[in-house]
Design a protein around this motif. Sequence first.
Motif, PDB file in Angstrom:
ATOM      1  N   ASP A 196      -7.415  -6.466  10.846  1.00 44.03           N
ATOM      2  CA  ASP A 196      -8.459  -7.180  10.115  1.00 44.03           C
ATOM      3  C   ASP A 196      -9.828  -6.709  10.601  1.00 44.03           C
ATOM      4  O   ASP A 196     -10.566  -7.431  11.289  1.00 44.03           O
ATOM      5  N   GLY A 197     -10.130  -5.474  10.223  1.00 44.15           N
ATOM      6  CA  GLY A 197     -11.372  -4.833  10.645  1.00 44.15           C
ATOM      7  C   GLY A 197     -11.233  -3.355  10.360  1.00 44.15           C
ATOM      8  O   GLY A 197     -10.217  -2.923   9.803  1.00 44.15           O
ATOM      9  N   VAL A 198     -12.248  -2.597  10.738  1.00 42.85           N
ATOM     10  CA  VAL A 198     -12.145  -1.151  10.550  1.00 42.85           C
ATOM     11  C   VAL A 198     -12.233  -0.501  11.916  1.00 42.85           C
ATOM     12  O   VAL A 198     -13.255  -0.566  12.595  1.00 42.85           O
ATOM     13  N   SER A 199     -11.113   0.094  12.323  1.00 38.17           N
ATOM     14  CA  SER A 199     -10.986   0.641  13.664  1.00 38.17           C
ATOM     15  C   SER A 199     -10.531   2.088  13.515  1.00 38.17           C
ATOM     16  O   SER A 199      -9.454   2.361  12.998  1.00 38.17           O
ATOM     17  N   MET A 200     -11.383   3.010  13.944  1.00 41.33           N
ATOM     18  CA  MET A 200     -11.098   4.428  13.704  1.00 41.33           C
ATOM     19  C   MET A 200     -10.826   5.122  15.037  1.00 41.33           C
ATOM     20  O   MET A 200     -11.550   4.941  16.010  1.00 41.33           O
ATOM     21  N   VAL A 201      -9.769   5.930  15.040  1.00 40.89           N
ATOM     22  CA  VAL A 201      -9.290   6.583  16.256  1.00 40.89           C
ATOM     23  C   VAL A 201      -9.673   8.057  16.223  1.00 40.89           C
ATOM     24  O   VAL A 201      -9.293   8.775  15.304  1.00 40.89           O
ATOM     25  N   GLY A 202     -10.395   8.513  17.225  1.00 39.20           N
ATOM     26  CA  GLY A 202     -10.732   9.928  17.286  1.00 39.20           C
ATOM     27  C   GLY A 202      -9.886  10.659  18.308  1.00 39.20           C
ATOM     28  O   GLY A 202      -9.278  10.051  19.192  1.00 39.20           O
ATOM     29  N   HIS A 203      -9.837  11.964  18.179  1.00 43.42           N
ATOM     30  CA  HIS A 203      -9.126  12.793  19.148  1.00 43.42           C
ATOM     31  C   HIS A 203      -9.880  12.784  20.475  1.00 43.42           C
ATOM     32  O   HIS A 203     -11.101  12.773  20.494  1.00 43.42           O
ATOM     33  N   GLY A 204      -9.132  12.792  21.583  1.00 45.08           N
ATOM     34  CA  GLY A 204      -9.783  12.796  22.888  1.00 45.08           C
ATOM     35  C   GLY A 204     -10.768  13.938  23.066  1.00 45.08           C
ATOM     36  O   GLY A 204     -11.805  13.793  23.717  1.00 45.08           O
ATOM     37  N   SER A 205     -10.454  15.070  22.453  1.00 45.37           N
ATOM     38  CA  SER A 205     -11.298  16.253  22.635  1.00 45.37           C
ATOM     39  C   SER A 205     -12.438  16.328  21.621  1.00 45.37           C
ATOM     40  O   SER A 205     -13.032  17.385  21.430  1.00 45.37           O
ATOM     41  N   SER A 206     -12.721  15.196  20.960  1.00 48.00           N
ATOM     42  CA  SER A 206     -13.731  15.186  19.889  1.00 48.00           C
ATOM     43  C   SER A 206     -15.061  15.826  20.301  1.00 48.00           C
ATOM     44  O   SER A 206     -15.634  15.506  21.331  1.00 48.00           O
ATOM     45  N   LYS A 211     -17.572   1.396   2.486  1.00 43.33           N
ATOM     46  CA  LYS A 211     -18.096   1.407   1.122  1.00 43.33           C
ATOM     47  C   LYS A 211     -17.003   1.155   0.091  1.00 43.33           C
ATOM     48  O   LYS A 211     -17.241   0.572  -0.958  1.00 43.33           O
ATOM     49  N   HIS A 212     -15.804   1.647   0.400  1.00 41.01           N
ATOM     50  CA  HIS A 212     -14.698   1.479  -0.550  1.00 41.01           C
ATOM     51  C   HIS A 212     -13.926   0.183  -0.330  1.00 41.01           C
ATOM     52  O   HIS A 212     -12.906  -0.037  -0.966  1.00 41.01           O
ATOM     53  N   ASN A 213     -14.386  -0.620   0.607  1.00 38.20           N
ATOM     54  CA  ASN A 213     -13.690  -1.899   0.894  1.00 38.20           C
ATOM     55  C   ASN A 213     -12.182  -1.713   1.012  1.00 38.20           C
ATOM     56  O   ASN A 213     -11.418  -2.404   0.350  1.00 38.20           O
ATOM     57  N   ILE A 214     -11.788  -0.782   1.827  1.00 39.43           N
ATOM     58  CA  ILE A 214     -10.366  -0.478   1.739  1.00 39.43           C
ATOM     59  C   ILE A 214      -9.483  -1.621   2.223  1.00 39.43           C
ATOM     60  O   ILE A 214      -8.373  -1.799   1.735  1.00 39.43           O
ATOM     61  N   ASN A 215      -9.990  -2.434   3.127  1.00 40.71           N
ATOM     62  CA  ASN A 215      -9.160  -3.570   3.563  1.00 40.71           C
ATOM     63  C   ASN A 215      -8.923  -4.580   2.443  1.00 40.71           C
ATOM     64  O   ASN A 215      -7.822  -5.114   2.307  1.00 40.71           O
ATOM     65  N   ASP A 216      -9.944  -4.811   1.629  1.00 40.32           N
ATOM     66  CA  ASP A 216      -9.743  -5.714   0.484  1.00 40.32           C
ATOM     67  C   ASP A 216      -8.670  -5.160  -0.446  1.00 40.32           C
ATOM     68  O   ASP A 216      -7.831  -5.894  -0.979  1.00 40.32           O
ATOM     69  N   LYS A 217      -8.723  -3.853  -0.626  1.00 42.39           N
ATOM     70  CA  LYS A 217      -7.742  -3.232  -1.521  1.00 42.39           C
ATOM     71  C   LYS A 217      -6.329  -3.279  -0.931  1.00 42.39           C
ATOM     72  O   LYS A 217      -5.350  -3.440  -1.663  1.00 42.39           O
ATOM     73  N   ILE A 218      -6.254  -3.143   0.389  1.00 45.73           N
ATOM     74  CA  ILE A 218      -4.934  -3.247   1.032  1.00 45.73           C
ATOM     75  C   ILE A 218      -4.387  -4.660   0.865  1.00 45.73           C
ATOM     76  O   ILE A 218      -3.224  -4.852   0.478  1.00 45.73           O
ATOM     77  N   VAL A 219      -5.219  -5.659   1.120  1.00 42.11           N
ATOM     78  CA  VAL A 219      -4.768  -7.049   0.989  1.00 42.11           C
ATOM     79  C   VAL A 219      -4.320  -7.332  -0.455  1.00 42.11           C
ATOM     80  O   VAL A 219      -3.259  -7.928  -0.684  1.00 42.11           O
ATOM     81  N   ALA A 220      -5.097  -6.842  -1.410  1.00 40.32           N
ATOM     82  CA  ALA A 220      -4.742  -7.060  -2.818  1.00 40.32           C
ATOM     83  C   ALA A 220      -3.416  -6.384  -3.153  1.00 40.32           C
ATOM     84  O   ALA A 220      -2.604  -6.913  -3.921  1.00 40.32           O
ATOM     85  N   SER A 221      -3.187  -5.225  -2.560  1.00 38.93           N
ATOM     86  CA  SER A 221      -1.973  -4.475  -2.857  1.00 38.93           C
ATOM     87  C   SER A 221      -0.738  -5.123  -2.234  1.00 38.93           C
ATOM     88  O   SER A 221       0.355  -5.084  -2.799  1.00 38.93           O
ATOM     89  N   LEU A 222      -0.919  -5.740  -1.067  1.00 39.28           N
ATOM     90  CA  LEU A 222       0.242  -6.293  -0.344  1.00 39.28           C
ATOM     91  C   LEU A 222       0.594  -7.708  -0.760  1.00 39.28           C
ATOM     92  O   LEU A 222       1.719  -8.155  -0.546  1.00 39.28           O
ATOM     93  N   ASN A 223      -0.374  -8.430  -1.300  1.00 35.70           N
ATOM     94  CA  ASN A 223      -0.126  -9.853  -1.544  1.00 35.70           C
ATOM     95  C   ASN A 223      -0.059 -10.216  -3.040  1.00 35.70           C
ATOM     96  O   ASN A 223      -0.203  -9.373  -3.875  1.00 35.70           O
TER      97      ASN A 223
END
Lengths: 327, 327
Positions: B288-298, B315-327
């Motif tokens: 429930d948030g936006v958490s982005m993982v980078g490579h250690g050697s970034s 910008k694309h509200n992807i979490n809203d779209k995920i919730v809409a898709s799953l529920n």
Amino acid sequence: MVIAVDAAGGDHYPRSPVQGAIEAVNELPDLKIILVGPEDVVNDELSNHEYDSKRILVQHAPQVIGMDESPAQAVKTKQKSSIVTGIGMHKAGKCDAFVSAGNTGALLAASTFLLGKLEGVSRPVIAAIYPTIKGVRLVMDVGANLEVRPEMFTQFAQMGTIYAREIMGVEDPKVGLLNVGEEEEKGTDNLKAAFKELSKLSNFAGNIEGRDIFDAKADVFLCDGLVGNILLKFGESIPVALEKFVKRGIQQLELGPEEAKLIGKVLKVSLEEFNPDRVGGVPFLGVDGVSMVGHGSSTPKAVKNMILNTAKCLKHNINDKIVASLN
Amino acid sequence: MVIAVDAAGGDHYPRSPVQGAIEAVNELPDLKIILVGPEDVVNDELSNHEYDSKRILVQHAPQVIGMDESPAQAVKTKQKSSIVTGIGMHKAGKCDAFVSAGNTGALLAASTFLLGKLEGVSRPVIAAIYPTIKGVRLVMDVGANLEVRPEMFTQFAQMGTIYAREIMGVEDPKVGLLNVGEEEEKGTDNLKAAFKELSKLSNFAGNIEGRDIFDAKADVFLCDGLVGNILLKFGESIPVALEKFVKRGIQQLELGPEEAKLIGKVLKVSLEEFNPDRVGGVPFLGVDGVSMVGHGSSTPKAVKNMILNTAKCLKHNINDKIVASLN
């Protein structure tokens, strides 16, 4: 030494097995081959070649198992197929080994059911060769066992060690467990237990990550058949994919035909380690016999090398060494 | 839009996150960055650069989680680390997202514990990008879930489909299940059950073999975290390994320095798809948030692209779209 060859298996039968067999016989003076397959088809192909008819024999087996047939079903219903016939001859002592570029699953099923397991072996395993910067190494299992229990990993390790040393000429082979991290506590409960079991072996090099395969951080990479199969097929796809990537790069840089030709040549030479023809086949270890699995797309050269590799297994008595190691 | 950036994570902090943040802010007018890390260290690095101090802020977090520290332990004991502080700020609504090239496990643990899961999500998943001949595609999971149940695969598929379409620009993404063969009955019982579950999705392309990854036979490749992690790290190792293979090929063909240089250039251009800097990070989907993982050697460029990618997710509200898709 008598090796039976599936003359009705693979994408290029009868040409690949027949021509490969003739070439192998020409290289090894003490080798006799029995080509197993539909008599007329095999003889027809043989008539295109010069060969020593005292050392290349034909065993009629009228049925052909298709590459996509269900293995268990095919072995059950096609008793007169080249695979069931060939393995049956091996079981009956009429040959010392059987090699096939045909339906892998059917070969495994027939080998397991008819030959049985070596003393002390819990599960047979396919040990595939894998390209690394130090030469080819082993990845096992690549599909015979989709789930592998800890004590099975230990046996795989022991069998792989013997094969790497005796047949591949790797001095003092190290065994690694493919995992998501190097630390002992990484991975599933099953992998953690496997790590503990494997630690009893003197040549266990610990957990290995995906990035350490090409550098051959181990010589025998252990994994379950799911990981191994995906990794094997992915690895096989690298040269062709690379060709596509590089073709695009050449276009992007607007290189001329001479330069493109040079690059093609360099890639071909550089990726020779990826060429499945070189070794030609991989062993199904742990069965009470010598059963070698070739790639469906095997060329005559691949079949020849698979036969020579099989001969090496026989000369080195690798099954005796496996039994001695396990018991 | 406010994105918090771990300024004490990765092999090249503080330089990579600080410089990457400055570059990202220069590209996106509506972006504000909060650099989270030891104040003195971050300010010291900032003093080497020209930047807009109204849009690049610093949040003091004195503790640093090492790349090899045990994640759960580190998150528990280092409450004042950049990761726990940054995710805490995200939870408290002080920023819209958090990105880090630091200890992946710690980021996952903090994200899962502190942010919680999106409504309807059973398990969050790391969706890694993977090079193919058609451009990068998704492999998921690559390590958050070493074992994946059938219904989890379905959720991964739905989340991955949204990410591929919205963020990666793949039109009509197809989902494939990595397996040992194409047929429905292939694989472990778990994979067979997953096939059935996934068949309910309209964009399921069936089982995919390892040889079909580079050709992008699917756009979202599903697998458990063990398979995915090994495949991801193996894939990452391809360019460096290839360089070694090709170097040997060049020596073998006794090519001159000009030719070697040309080949090096072609390889670099051809393998651009493999360059992790390009996308810079992969999302931890399902929290429930936006958490982005980078490579250690970034590199700085990698961090910049990770931030821009994160902005796109917002910008694309992807979490809203995920919730809409799953529920």
